[in-house]
Structures are given as structure tokens and as C-alpha cells.
Design a protein around this motif. Structure first.
Motif, mmCIF file in Angstrom:
data_model
loop_
_atom_site.group_PDB
_atom_site.id
_atom_site.type_symbol
_atom_site.label_atom_id
_atom_site.label_comp_id
_atom_site.label_asym_id
_atom_site.label_seq_id
_atom_site.Cartn_x
_atom_site.Cartn_y
_atom_site.Cartn_z
ATOM 1 N N ASP A 58 0.837 -1.196 0.000
ATOM 2 C CA ASP A 58 0.000 0.000 0.000
ATOM 3 C C ASP A 58 0.877 1.253 0.000
ATOM 4 O O ASP A 58 2.033 1.212 0.379
ATOM 5 N N GLN A 59 0.276 2.360 -0.419
ATOM 6 C CA GLN A 59 1.046 3.596 -0.573
ATOM 7 C C GLN A 59 1.171 4.388 0.721
ATOM 8 O O GLN A 59 1.801 5.428 0.740
ATOM 9 N N SER A 60 0.587 3.935 1.817
ATOM 10 C CA SER A 60 0.734 4.626 3.087
ATOM 11 C C SER A 60 2.100 4.347 3.708
ATOM 12 O O SER A 60 2.384 4.756 4.817
ATOM 13 N N GLY A 105 2.749 7.306 -5.565
ATOM 14 C CA GLY A 105 1.780 7.744 -6.571
ATOM 15 C C GLY A 105 2.508 8.664 -7.535
ATOM 16 O O GLY A 105 3.542 8.317 -8.082
ATOM 17 N N GLY A 106 2.023 9.883 -7.701
ATOM 18 C CA GLY A 106 2.704 10.856 -8.553
ATOM 19 C C GLY A 106 3.571 11.819 -7.771
ATOM 20 O O GLY A 106 4.315 12.613 -8.348
ATOM 21 N N GLY A 146 7.277 19.464 -3.146
ATOM 22 C CA GLY A 146 5.909 18.970 -3.267
ATOM 23 C C GLY A 146 5.479 18.702 -4.695
ATOM 24 O O GLY A 146 4.307 18.636 -5.008
ATOM 25 N N LYS A 147 6.443 18.542 -5.566
ATOM 26 C CA LYS A 147 6.191 18.358 -7.004
ATOM 27 C C LYS A 147 5.591 16.984 -7.288
ATOM 28 O O LYS A 147 5.890 16.021 -6.617
ATOM 29 N N GLN A 151 2.931 10.178 -14.581
ATOM 30 C CA GLN A 151 3.704 8.991 -14.966
ATOM 31 C C GLN A 151 2.813 7.775 -14.824
ATOM 32 O O GLN A 151 2.022 7.701 -13.892
ATOM 33 N N PRO A 152 2.948 6.813 -15.724
ATOM 34 C CA PRO A 152 2.156 5.590 -15.576
ATOM 35 C C PRO A 152 2.382 4.930 -14.210
ATOM 36 O O PRO A 152 3.451 5.054 -13.629
ATOM 37 N N ARG A 153 1.383 4.255 -13.736
ATOM 38 C CA ARG A 153 1.459 3.603 -12.430
ATOM 39 C C ARG A 153 2.179 2.272 -12.539
ATOM 40 O O ARG A 153 1.565 1.216 -12.484
#
Length: 166
Positions: A58-60, A105-106, A146-147, A151-153
Motif C-alpha cells: 500500500d502507498q501509506s 503515486g505521482g 511537493g512536485k 507517470q504511468p502507475r
């Protein structure tokens, strides 16, 4: 070399004019060979740029990711079904001195430089046990204003276009 020199060599002339032409031809071939090798090595050693997402499921995971990058000084991949292309790229296409944008993510988390070869670890019992395939890195920058990047995942992607926003 004049037309006479080419004609003399073609007719089997073995005098000094023919020897000069042969020597000049060898010198020209040698110079071309050196230039081609230099261009090949330059392209072979040219820094490449990558996008990479590092998280077990997970992304957390981004808070722990900061600690891994700063303290363990590694990037890496886990083992998962269908991850063969990423593993091949990680081991064979990615090179020392390549630059990797680590993302959640991004959102950019860090910019790192690869400083060593890829290796496999199967006996880690810490919070990084899921990172089986690893490379040592040096962190160049954090949180990069914070950029975010479109981009594809995917887990690991080489930036192959000079015109893409990266």
C-alpha cells in the motif's frame, strides 16, 4: 590522396605512393575505430533517469520509506507475480550513477543516485524484509518542493524521452 594514388594502388603499384595510401587508410581506420569506441562507451556510460515506486502493498508506506532511504541507503523491489520485467531492468538496465525519482503515486519523495550494483537479500528480518532486490544509493534531494509527475502507475520505469516532463 590524388586520383593517381588510387589508380596506382588499383593497378597493383607497390611503390611509396601505394604505401602512403595504405598507411593513410590504416590511420583513418584507426581514428574511426577510436571515435566509434568512444561514442559507444559514452552512450554506454551515459546516466539514465528512472521513476520508481517503493512500497510493499500500500502507498501509506511513505513514512517508513524516508527511513529506508536515509538510514539503510537502499532502493529495491520485492518479489511479485508479473514483476520479471522490472527485475530485469533493475538488474541489467539500471547502472551505477543513474538517477532515480522515488515516488508515492505521482508525488516525488526523493531523488537518489545509484552507487552500486544490484543484489538479492532473502534473510532480512527487519521492516525491509519485503525488499528482496536491492541497490545502494545516495540521496540527492528530499520531497522536491511537493512536485508531482504525470507517470504511468508502474513500479519501475526508465525515462526514455527527452521531451517528457520528468
Amino acid at each position: 590522396m590524388s586520383f593517381l594514388g588510387f589508380k596506382a594502388l588499383k593497378n597493383g603499384f607497390s611503390g611509396s605512393l601505394g604505401a602512403t595510401f595504405q598507411c593513410a587508410t590504416r590511420r583513418h581506420s584507426f581514428i574511426n575505430s577510436v571515435q566509434n569506441k568512444h561514442n559507444y562507451l559514452w552512450k554506454k556510460n551515459m546516466t539514465q533517469y528512472w521513476h520508481m515506486k517503493m512500497h510493499p502493498d500500500d502507498q501509506s508506506f511513505s513514512e517508513v520509506l524516508h527511513s529506508i532511504l536515509e538510514n539503510k541507503k537502499i532502493i529495491g523491489l520485492g518479489k511479485w507475480a508479473g514483476g520479471q520485467v522490472e527485475k530485469e531492468d533493475f538488474f541489467n538496465r539500471m547502472k551505477v550513477n543513474d538517477i532515480v525519482a522515488i515516488k508515492n503515486g505521482g508525488k516525488l519523495i526523493a531523488l537518489v543516485q545509484v552507487i552500486g550494483g544490484a543484489y538479492e537479500v532473502n534473510d532480512d528480518e527487519s521492516e525491509t524484509d519485503w525488499i528482496v532486490f536491492r541497490r545502494p544509493i545516495r540521496v540527492l534531494d528530499w520531497d522536491i518542493w511537493g512536485k508531482t509527475l504525470p507517470q504511468p502507475r508502474k513500479t519501475l520505469v526508465i525515462c526514455s524521452s527527452e521531451n517528457a516532463e520528468t
